[in-house]
Scaffold this motif. Structure first.
Motif, mmCIF file in Angstrom:
data_model
loop_
_atom_site.group_PDB
_atom_site.id
_atom_site.type_symbol
_atom_site.label_atom_id
_atom_site.label_comp_id
_atom_site.label_asym_id
_atom_site.label_seq_id
_atom_site.Cartn_x
_atom_site.Cartn_y
_atom_site.Cartn_z
ATOM 1 N N PRO A 1 9.379 -0.031 -10.235
ATOM 2 C CA PRO A 1 10.800 -0.135 -9.884
ATOM 3 C C PRO A 1 11.036 -0.429 -8.405
ATOM 4 C CG PRO A 1 10.166 2.157 -10.233
ATOM 5 C CD PRO A 1 9.015 1.322 -10.671
ATOM 6 N N VAL A 2 10.061 -0.103 -7.554
ATOM 7 C CA VAL A 2 10.163 -0.376 -6.125
ATOM 8 C C VAL A 2 9.312 -1.597 -5.820
ATOM 9 C CG1 VAL A 2 9.790 0.534 -3.811
ATOM 10 C CG2 VAL A 2 10.508 2.056 -5.646
ATOM 11 N N ARG A 3 9.866 -2.532 -5.072
ATOM 12 C CA ARG A 3 9.172 -3.812 -4.900
ATOM 13 C C ARG A 3 7.865 -3.703 -4.128
ATOM 14 N NH1 ARG A 3 12.933 -7.659 -1.331
ATOM 15 N NH2 ARG A 3 14.592 -6.846 -2.639
ATOM 16 N N LEU A 4 7.763 -2.751 -3.188
ATOM 17 C CA LEU A 4 6.538 -2.604 -2.404
ATOM 18 C C LEU A 4 5.711 -1.455 -2.967
ATOM 19 C CD1 LEU A 4 5.200 -3.824 0.208
ATOM 20 C CD2 LEU A 4 6.049 -1.786 1.381
ATOM 21 N N PRO A 5 4.535 -1.721 -3.523
ATOM 22 C CA PRO A 5 3.724 -0.630 -4.080
ATOM 23 C C PRO A 5 3.200 0.308 -3.002
ATOM 24 C CG PRO A 5 2.507 -2.696 -4.112
ATOM 25 C CD PRO A 5 3.911 -3.030 -3.695
ATOM 26 N N ARG A 6 2.923 1.525 -3.397
ATOM 27 C CA ARG A 6 2.401 2.512 -2.454
ATOM 28 C C ARG A 6 1.072 2.061 -1.849
ATOM 29 N NH1 ARG A 6 3.829 7.771 -2.134
ATOM 30 N NH2 ARG A 6 4.839 7.634 -4.189
ATOM 31 N N SER A 7 0.284 1.345 -2.636
ATOM 32 C CA SER A 7 -1.005 0.879 -2.141
ATOM 33 C C SER A 7 -0.847 -0.095 -0.972
ATOM 34 C CB SER A 7 -1.800 0.218 -3.276
ATOM 35 O OG SER A 7 -1.041 -0.797 -3.906
ATOM 36 N N SER A 8 0.277 -0.792 -0.905
ATOM 37 C CA SER A 8 0.516 -1.682 0.238
ATOM 38 C C SER A 8 0.635 -0.886 1.530
ATOM 39 C CB SER A 8 1.792 -2.505 0.019
ATOM 40 O OG SER A 8 1.605 -3.468 -0.992
ATOM 41 N N LEU A 9 1.253 0.289 1.435
ATOM 42 C CA LEU A 9 1.373 1.141 2.615
ATOM 43 C C LEU A 9 0.007 1.686 3.030
ATOM 44 C CD1 LEU A 9 4.628 3.135 1.762
ATOM 45 C CD2 LEU A 9 4.387 1.063 3.151
ATOM 46 N N VAL A 10 -0.844 1.958 2.043
ATOM 47 C CA VAL A 10 -2.199 2.415 2.354
ATOM 48 C C VAL A 10 -2.953 1.319 3.100
ATOM 49 C CG1 VAL A 10 -4.403 3.165 1.392
ATOM 50 C CG2 VAL A 10 -2.259 3.999 0.398
ATOM 51 N N VAL A 11 -2.825 0.089 2.623
ATOM 52 C CA VAL A 11 -3.463 -1.038 3.300
ATOM 53 C C VAL A 11 -2.931 -1.158 4.719
ATOM 54 C CG1 VAL A 11 -3.683 -3.554 3.342
ATOM 55 C CG2 VAL A 11 -3.978 -2.314 1.193
ATOM 56 N N GLN A 12 -1.623 -1.017 4.873
ATOM 57 C CA GLN A 12 -1.024 -1.114 6.204
ATOM 58 C C GLN A 12 -1.559 -0.028 7.140
ATOM 59 O OE1 GLN A 12 0.493 -4.460 6.225
ATOM 60 N NE2 GLN A 12 1.316 -3.198 7.858
ATOM 61 N N LEU A 13 -1.732 1.166 6.619
ATOM 62 C CA LEU A 13 -2.267 2.256 7.428
ATOM 63 C C LEU A 13 -3.686 1.940 7.880
ATOM 64 C CD1 LEU A 13 -1.961 5.089 8.606
ATOM 65 C CD2 LEU A 13 -2.756 6.009 6.408
ATOM 66 N N VAL A 14 -4.493 1.385 6.982
ATOM 67 C CA VAL A 14 -5.856 0.990 7.344
ATOM 68 C C VAL A 14 -5.830 -0.071 8.435
ATOM 69 C CG1 VAL A 14 -7.953 -0.139 6.497
ATOM 70 C CG2 VAL A 14 -6.819 1.601 5.094
ATOM 71 N N VAL A 15 -4.895 -1.006 8.332
ATOM 72 C CA VAL A 15 -4.780 -2.059 9.348
ATOM 73 C C VAL A 15 -4.450 -1.459 10.721
ATOM 74 C CG1 VAL A 15 -3.420 -4.060 10.076
ATOM 75 C CG2 VAL A 15 -4.149 -3.859 7.703
ATOM 76 N N VAL A 16 -3.511 -0.538 10.749
ATOM 77 C CA VAL A 16 -3.126 0.097 12.015
ATOM 78 C C VAL A 16 -4.297 0.852 12.624
ATOM 79 C CG1 VAL A 16 -1.632 1.826 13.084
ATOM 80 C CG2 VAL A 16 -0.691 0.259 11.376
ATOM 81 N N VAL A 17 -4.963 1.668 11.793
ATOM 82 C CA VAL A 17 -6.111 2.426 12.284
ATOM 83 C C VAL A 17 -7.201 1.469 12.769
ATOM 84 C CG1 VAL A 17 -7.971 3.996 11.614
ATOM 85 C CG2 VAL A 17 -5.634 4.433 10.843
ATOM 86 N N GLY A 18 -7.401 0.385 12.040
ATOM 87 C CA GLY A 18 -8.410 -0.597 12.432
ATOM 88 C C GLY A 18 -8.106 -1.236 13.773
ATOM 89 N N LEU B 1 8.556 1.301 9.481
ATOM 90 C CA LEU B 1 9.781 0.681 8.957
ATOM 91 C C LEU B 1 9.621 0.307 7.484
ATOM 92 C CD1 LEU B 1 10.785 -1.550 12.001
ATOM 93 C CD2 LEU B 1 11.931 0.531 11.199
ATOM 94 N N LEU B 2 8.409 -0.103 7.103
ATOM 95 C CA LEU B 2 8.149 -0.371 5.691
ATOM 96 C C LEU B 2 8.274 0.908 4.861
ATOM 97 C CD1 LEU B 2 5.099 -2.829 5.539
ATOM 98 C CD2 LEU B 2 7.455 -3.304 4.878
ATOM 99 N N VAL B 3 7.772 2.014 5.400
ATOM 100 C CA VAL B 3 7.882 3.295 4.702
ATOM 101 C C VAL B 3 9.350 3.651 4.502
ATOM 102 C CG1 VAL B 3 7.457 5.771 4.878
ATOM 103 C CG2 VAL B 3 5.652 4.159 5.509
ATOM 104 N N ARG B 4 10.145 3.478 5.555
ATOM 105 C CA ARG B 4 11.577 3.790 5.450
ATOM 106 C C ARG B 4 12.265 2.902 4.417
ATOM 107 N NH1 ARG B 4 15.987 2.980 10.239
ATOM 108 N NH2 ARG B 4 15.707 0.809 9.578
ATOM 109 N N ALA B 5 11.941 1.608 4.450
ATOM 110 C CA ALA B 5 12.554 0.683 3.502
ATOM 111 C C ALA B 5 12.165 1.023 2.069
ATOM 112 C CB ALA B 5 12.133 -0.744 3.842
#
Length: 239
Positions: A90-107, A221-225
């Motif tokens: 029901p939400v366009r951005l899957p939770r796994s996308s946020l996990v990927v984003q977190l890995v990118v930031v940490v990287g 901002l993605l998390v908030r959206a």
């Protein structure tokens, strides 16, 4: 209510993607200016550089550009694989996308830390950092595709500019989404400008830290959206 919620969600996702586009501009500024003339987000430029380098043009690092091309492709494949199973809810951005984003930031922060620790980069370390940055940006680009905002890929603005021109009033269009499209071009340029300034005065690893901060802000901002999107989806279900 549903139409207005959809419009609001798209604006929120759009803002997050604009910040991530600025971060990509900063990373590409780092990779081009401090990692020997290679892009880690803009693969079109790397394809051209490989072509130039194969003809014998001086100072074109063919190996670096090939590494960036291949690792970006690998990152996009991994990002797609990791987020595909979780998509379609029901939400366009899957939770796994946020996990990927977190890995990118940490990287990003990890690579900046390694760079600071190593100091002057040798050829091998430079290629490794280049490849890992391209891998991260490829994964990010694949992960945010689920927002379904095609004008904001976060890594390239060429088609965004084509759509901007094609839909402009000058071309007989309605001028749709012009603010978002212009914003993508401007934010990528500003990210590159900021990275170039930091490289000039402080050095490449500090510019990469700046890119990591932008990447982190975009992820928040993605998390908030996504949270707001989920709230609207739940309200629509119970209405």
């Amino acid at each position: 209510m549903a139409a207005s919620a959809q419009t609001w969600a798209e604006r929120e996702y759009g803002l997050a993607l604009l910040v991530l586009t600025a971060a990509t501009g900063a990373v590409d500024g780092v990779s081009y200016l401090a990692l020997d003339r290679v892009f880690t987000g803009n693969m079109t430029g790397n394809v051209l550089f490989v072509g130039f380098g194969l003809t014998g043009v001086d100072d074109i690092p063919v190996v670096n550009n090939l590494v960036a091309l291949l690792t970006f492709l690998l990152g996009a494949a991994l990002g797609s694989r990791l987020t595909r199973r979780d998509a379609g809810g029901p939400v366009r951005l899957p939770r796994s996308s946020l996990v990927v984003q977190l890995v990118v930031v940490v990287g990003m922060f990890a690579l900046a830390g390694v760079w600071l620790g190593v100091g002057r980069l040798g050829t091998t370390v430079m290629i490794v950092i280049t490849g890992l940055l391209a891998l991260l940006l490829g994964a990010q680009a694949a992960a945010v595709r689920h927002t379904a905002i095609r004008d904001l890929s976060t890594v390239v603005v060429t088609m965004t500019m084509v759509n901007l021109a094609a839909d402009s009033r000058l071309a007989g269009g309605a001028g749709a989404a012009w603010f978002r499209r212009v914003g993508a071009v401007v934010t990528m340029g500003l990210g590159a400008l900021a990275a170039a300034a930091v490289i000039r005065w402080l050095g490449g690893p500090y510019a990469l830290l700046l890119a990591g901060l932008l990447m982190g802000l975009g992820t928040l901002l993605l998390v908030r959206a996504r949270r707001a999107d989920a709230g609207y989806a739940e309200a629509a279900t119970t209405a």
